[in-house]
Scaffold this motif. Structure first.
Motif, PDB file in Angstrom:
ATOM      1  N   GLU A  75       0.829  -1.205   0.000  1.00  0.00           N
ATOM      2  CA  GLU A  75       0.000   0.000   0.000  1.00  0.00           C
ATOM      3  C   GLU A  75       0.864   1.255   0.000  1.00  0.00           C
ATOM      4  OE1 GLU A  75      -2.895   0.182   3.092  1.00  0.00           O
ATOM      5  OE2 GLU A  75      -3.854  -1.685   2.487  1.00  0.00           O
ATOM      6  N   GLU A  76       1.963   1.228   0.761  1.00  0.00           N
ATOM      7  CA  GLU A  76       2.842   2.390   0.868  1.00  0.00           C
ATOM      8  C   GLU A  76       3.483   2.722  -0.485  1.00  0.00           C
ATOM      9  OE1 GLU A  76       3.094  -0.281   2.937  1.00  0.00           O
ATOM     10  OE2 GLU A  76       2.286   0.587   4.776  1.00  0.00           O
ATOM     11  N   VAL A  77       4.013   1.710  -1.154  1.00  0.00           N
ATOM     12  CA  VAL A  77       4.662   1.935  -2.443  1.00  0.00           C
ATOM     13  C   VAL A  77       3.628   2.355  -3.483  1.00  0.00           C
ATOM     14  CG1 VAL A  77       5.981   0.841  -4.299  1.00  0.00           C
ATOM     15  CG2 VAL A  77       6.585   0.384  -1.928  1.00  0.00           C
ATOM     16  N   SER A  78       2.481   1.713  -3.492  1.00  0.00           N
ATOM     17  CA  SER A  78       1.422   2.087  -4.437  1.00  0.00           C
ATOM     18  C   SER A  78       0.992   3.534  -4.233  1.00  0.00           C
ATOM     19  CB  SER A  78       0.212   1.170  -4.289  1.00  0.00           C
ATOM     20  OG  SER A  78       0.534  -0.136  -4.659  1.00  0.00           O
ATOM     21  N   PHE A  79       0.847   3.937  -2.976  1.00  0.00           N
ATOM     22  CA  PHE A  79       0.457   5.313  -2.664  1.00  0.00           C
ATOM     23  C   PHE A  79       1.538   6.296  -3.099  1.00  0.00           C
ATOM     24  CE2 PHE A  79      -0.355   8.959   0.154  1.00  0.00           C
ATOM     25  CZ  PHE A  79      -1.705   9.162  -0.102  1.00  0.00           C
TER      26      PHE A  79
END
Length: 159
Positions: A75-79
């Motif tokens: 989620e962090e990288v996608s965000f």
């Protein structure tokens, strides 16, 4: 035989690179009015998108990350990637720097937004994403026009 294959592959890559370079920096066939329209369109669409990206950038800096994972990314990288696309890529497109290159992450992001994140929603929920997808696809196809840093660089480098 191996060296001949390598030479042919290198020649193929070189020809494709030259063709891609010509496409990425092709501006000569645009009139003043078309270039002005592209400037207004590019700046308007990118400024509108940057308001979304700026909010995400502030949340990213604060560590307030939410969203969904995509492919093998957390989620962090996608965000972080969507923030990069919606703020920084939009900024580069607004300025007309690497316009066609920086529209690619934007187009990809909006394909995911429209056809994955909002696929089960009514059209009213995906409408904004669809409009951004169409807009950045058009910018990719048409280029930034003569009123861009890309155009100035292409003239200075004689591309």
């Amino acid at each position: 035989e191996t060296s001949l294959t390598q030479i042919l592959k290198l020649q193929f890559l070189t020809q494709n690179f030259i063709a891609m370079k010509k496409y990425l920096f092709r501006f000569t066939d645009l009139s003043f009015q078309t270039s002005l329209a592209l400037l207004i369109f590019r700046v308007g669409v990118s400024a509108a998108l940057m308001t979304h990206g700026y909010g995400k950038l502030l949340r990213l800096i604060d560590g307030n990350i939410w969203g969904r994972s995509h492919l093998f990314f957390s989620e962090e990288v996608s965000f972080a990637l969507i923030t990069f696309a919606e703020f920084f890529c939009a900024l580069f497109v607004l300025l007309g720097v690497g316009t066609r290159i920086f529209t690619i992450p934007l187009i990809y992001a909006f394909i995911i937004i429209v056809f994955d994140a909002h696929i089960d929603d009514p059209f009213s929920k995906m409408e904004k994403g669809f409009l951004f997808l169409v807009s950045y696809s058009s910018i990719f196809l048409l280029g930034p026009g003569k009123f861009s840093i890309d155009y100035l660089l292409s003239k200075k480098l004689k591309l």
